[in-house]
Design a protein around this motif. Sequence first.
Motif, PDB file in Angstrom:
ATOM      1  N   SER A   2       4.739 -14.578 -17.276  1.00 48.49           N
ATOM      2  CA  SER A   2       4.112 -14.605 -18.591  1.00 48.49           C
ATOM      3  C   SER A   2       4.639 -15.771 -19.415  1.00 48.49           C
ATOM      4  O   SER A   2       5.805 -16.129 -19.340  1.00 48.49           O
ATOM      5  CB  SER A   2       4.400 -13.289 -19.312  1.00 48.49           C
ATOM      6  N   SER A   3       3.754 -16.333 -20.239  1.00 48.81           N
ATOM      7  CA  SER A   3       4.182 -17.436 -21.099  1.00 48.81           C
ATOM      8  C   SER A   3       4.695 -16.926 -22.441  1.00 48.81           C
ATOM      9  O   SER A   3       5.179 -17.699 -23.242  1.00 48.81           O
ATOM     10  CB  SER A   3       3.038 -18.413 -21.305  1.00 48.81           C
ATOM     11  N   GLU A   4       4.556 -15.611 -22.689  1.00 47.71           N
ATOM     12  CA  GLU A   4       5.046 -15.051 -23.943  1.00 47.71           C
ATOM     13  C   GLU A   4       6.535 -14.745 -23.863  1.00 47.71           C
ATOM     14  O   GLU A   4       7.057 -14.405 -22.812  1.00 47.71           O
ATOM     15  CB  GLU A   4       4.293 -13.764 -24.293  1.00 47.71           C
ATOM     16  N   THR A  32       3.532 -17.471 -29.393  1.00 44.67           N
ATOM     17  CA  THR A  32       3.914 -17.202 -28.004  1.00 44.67           C
ATOM     18  C   THR A  32       4.921 -16.050 -27.914  1.00 44.67           C
ATOM     19  O   THR A  32       5.361 -15.705 -26.823  1.00 44.67           O
ATOM     20  CB  THR A  32       4.533 -18.443 -27.326  1.00 44.67           C
TER      21      THR A  32
END
Length: 74
Positions: A2-4, A32
């Motif tokens: 995940s980019s979060e 983000t």
Amino acid sequence: MSSEIAIFYIEATGYIGGSALQAILAHPEADTFETTALVRSEAKAKALESDHACASTIMASDAQPESCRAKLCI
């Protein structure tokens, strides 16, 4: 992957904690962040979700730590 960035925040409704949460949410890359705040009442949960755009809140009490564990899956 995940980019979060997951952030679990406690003491988000206190004077210092609230100021720190505002700084986190004002970060240039705050979109983000997946922010979850621990609160003690439904009123505080609603206030955080509307005023600070927290992704989510978890309500739990010091007197009932098992309620927090169940919600966090620990």
